[in-house]
Scaffold this active site. Structure first.
Site, PDB file in Angstrom:
ATOM      1  N   SER A  72       4.786  -3.821  -7.100  1.00 22.16           N
ATOM      2  CA  SER A  72       3.672  -4.087  -6.356  1.00 22.16           C
ATOM      3  C   SER A  72       3.652  -5.564  -5.907  1.00 22.16           C
ATOM      4  CB  SER A  72       2.459  -3.619  -7.294  1.00 22.16           C
ATOM      5  OG  SER A  72       2.474  -2.184  -7.354  1.00 22.16           O
TER       6      SER A  72
ATOM      7  N   PHE B  19      -3.581  -8.092   0.606  1.00 22.04           N
ATOM      8  CA  PHE B  19      -3.713  -7.496   1.842  1.00 22.04           C
ATOM      9  C   PHE B  19      -5.499  -6.778   1.613  1.00 22.04           C
ATOM     10  CE2 PHE B  19      -3.311  -3.130   3.808  1.00 22.04           C
ATOM     11  CZ  PHE B  19      -2.860  -3.458   5.085  1.00 22.04           C
ATOM     12  N   GLY B  20      -6.083  -7.236   2.472  1.00 20.21           N
ATOM     13  CA  GLY B  20      -7.511  -6.625   2.419  1.00 20.21           C
ATOM     14  C   GLY B  20      -7.651  -5.362   3.599  1.00 20.21           C
TER      15      GLY B  20
ATOM     16  N   SER C 191       0.757   0.541  10.210  1.00 18.90           N
ATOM     17  CA  SER C 191       2.155   0.174  10.196  1.00 18.90           C
ATOM     18  C   SER C 191       2.433  -0.543   9.217  1.00 18.90           C
ATOM     19  CB  SER C 191       2.404  -0.694  11.622  1.00 18.90           C
ATOM     20  OG  SER C 191       1.851  -2.010  11.404  1.00 18.90           O
ATOM     21  N   CYS C 192       1.718  -1.429   8.633  1.00 19.20           N
ATOM     22  CA  CYS C 192       1.971  -2.301   7.195  1.00 19.20           C
ATOM     23  C   CYS C 192       1.986  -1.162   6.189  1.00 19.20           C
ATOM     24  CB  CYS C 192       0.911  -3.057   6.918  1.00 19.20           C
ATOM     25  SG  CYS C 192       0.568  -4.288   8.220  1.00 19.20           S
TER      26      CYS C 192
ATOM     27  N   GLU D  28      -1.961   3.383  -1.772  1.00 18.86           N
ATOM     28  CA  GLU D  28      -1.220   3.574  -0.360  1.00 18.86           C
ATOM     29  C   GLU D  28      -1.127   5.033   0.283  1.00 18.86           C
ATOM     30  OE1 GLU D  28       0.022   0.742   0.843  1.00 18.86           O
ATOM     31  OE2 GLU D  28       0.391  -0.611  -0.800  1.00 18.86           O
TER      32      GLU D  28
ATOM     33  N   THR E  42      -3.395   8.498  -1.009  1.00 22.64           N
ATOM     34  CA  THR E  42      -3.457   9.627  -2.143  1.00 22.64           C
ATOM     35  C   THR E  42      -2.430  10.663  -2.136  1.00 22.64           C
ATOM     36  OG1 THR E  42      -5.164  11.261  -1.203  1.00 22.64           O
ATOM     37  CG2 THR E  42      -5.862   9.045  -2.656  1.00 22.64           C
TER      38      THR E  42
END
Length: 412
Positions: free
Chosen positions: A118, A156-157, A265-266, A391, A393
């Site tokens: 992570s 990353f928020g 996309s991220c 990312e 569920t």
């Protein structure tokens, strides 16, 4: 500006963590010879990461997890082995390799610990990737080389306290104010945030369009309190992001991307890495269970000689093999630019669920010893419970597949 060596925890040096050195006896398992499908440099990259993990991380990871302390000194090591943005161009701080190289590196990191993977996948896929893809050239040059070298740490928020699976429901906003935007809101469950130098943040503008931006952590009104009390990902640091009238220069806002296509996309990039990474956790559990079954004797022979134990082991390696082939095919499609978000979603869901089931079966093979930190099983099992959820569920990924095959949106 970097905070990676400051005392967010009491234990941030290699020496502090080498108190309980443990031998890493892991052997790679490849039942269908999938390695034959890899290039030499894929195997070389994987071996370099494996050697580093065995020397620098395996001896400390159980201690770090037990104490709930993130070994922040590892960020520089991750950079040195090319774990930050392996498939991004070298000119922008990446490794210049392909998507399969990215995958095998993530697999090797998660073989050690999901939190370690992570740390790397957030940095590369959720911070470096959107800056590379969407920022202006000045912003790329300002941040990407330092992110790639581990001098800067990013986060990353996107997720919010009331907007998880529905990111379009976010409440964080930006309002134009002269040469800047004023950012207000909060994000939740953010890996690396308490030690981050910068955050890639997604917020709604005055027209309700989702916009992305780079926010420096030393900006007035920016705070990142740590989340405590986790039973999972205990060797990874997690926090919030709170923005109170934070002034973000206009040049830090991504100029040409609007809507959820940017953050999604991220997430596809990160989910791809997870699809590979989870196999690593499963392999570690299987490897430990196989070795234990051959060393532990009951009724005058190794327990691996009993039918029910062989059933467990055979099912484990079968499911791992299927996941390896799924990931390899997905990587081949990704290299051609043909991997769809729905295909990535399927691999993430399947492979994480597989790894969690393998961890549970491996725990049974180990008997009572499986709940102790003499073996990695319970740590992997607890970590994977989180990976199953973040990312996207498990259930949401099922609905993504359902939408893709039927054309009918079941989300609302």
């Amino acid at each position: 500006m970097s905070t990676t060596t400051t005392a967010h925890h009491d234990f941030t040096t290699k020496e502090d963590f080498h108190q309980q050195a443990r031998a890493d006896r892991y052997q790679f398992h490849d039942y269908y010879l999938v390695d034959d499908l890899l290039e030499d440099y894929h195997r070389m990259a994987r071996q370099a990461v494996r050697d580093w993990v065995k020397a620098e991380v395996s001896p400390i990871i159980e201690d770090a997890a037990m104490r709930g302390k993130c070994p922040t000194h590892l960020f520089k090591g991750l950079a040195e082995v090319g774990a930050f943005g392996p498939s991004l161009p070298v000119a922008y701080g990446g490794g210049g390799m392909d998507e399969i190289a990215y995958g095998v590196i993530m697999q090797e990191l998660e073989r050690c610990d999901s939190g370690l993977r992570s740390m790397a996948s957030v940095q590369g896929s959720l911070v470096m990737y959107p800056i590379y893809k969407y920022a202006n050239e000045e912003t790329k040059q300002k941040y990407l080389p330092k992110l790639g070298s581990g001098d800067f740490i990013g986060c990353f928020g996107l997720t919010e306290p009331d907007a998880g699976s529905n990111p379009g429901g976010m409440l964080t906003t930006i309002v134009e104010d002269g040469d800047a935007y004023i950012l207000n809101g909060a994000k939740m469950w953010i890996t690396n945030s308490p030690i981050a130098d910068l955050a890639v943040v997604w917020a709604k503008d005055e027209e309700g369009k989702v916009r992305g931006m780079v926010v420096d952590a030393d900006s007035p009104g920016f705070s990142a309190p740590e989340i405590h009390g986790k039973w999972s990902l205990r060797a990874s640091i997690t926090g919030e992001l709170v923005f109170e009238n934070v002034r973000v220069p206009k040049e830090n806002v991504f100029p040409d991307i609007r809507g959820l296509r940017g953050p999604l996309s991220c997430l596809s990039k990160a989910r791809y890495g997870i699809a590979w990474g989870a196999i690593g956790a499963a392999l570690d559990c299987y490897d430990s269970a196989l070795r234990y079954s051959l060393e532990r004797e009951q009724f005058g022979k190794p327990i691996g000689g009993f039918q029910l134990q062989q059933k467990k082991l055979a099912e484990m390696i079968t499911e791992i093999t299927k996941a390896q082939l799924l990931a390899w095919r997905l990587g081949t499609l990704a290299n051609r630019g043909e991997a769809t978000p729905a295909q990535i979603s399927m691999a993430k869901r399947n492979n994480v669920h597989m790894a969690l089931e393998v961890a549970r079966e491996a725990r049974q093979v180990h008997g009572g010893m499986g709940i102790t930190n003499e073996y990695p099983i319970m740590r992997h099992l607890m970590n994977l419970e989180t990976v199953l959820t973040y990312e996207g569920t498990h259930d949401v990924h099922l609905l993504i597949t359902g939408h893709d095959i039927t054309g009918i949106n079941a989300f609302g």
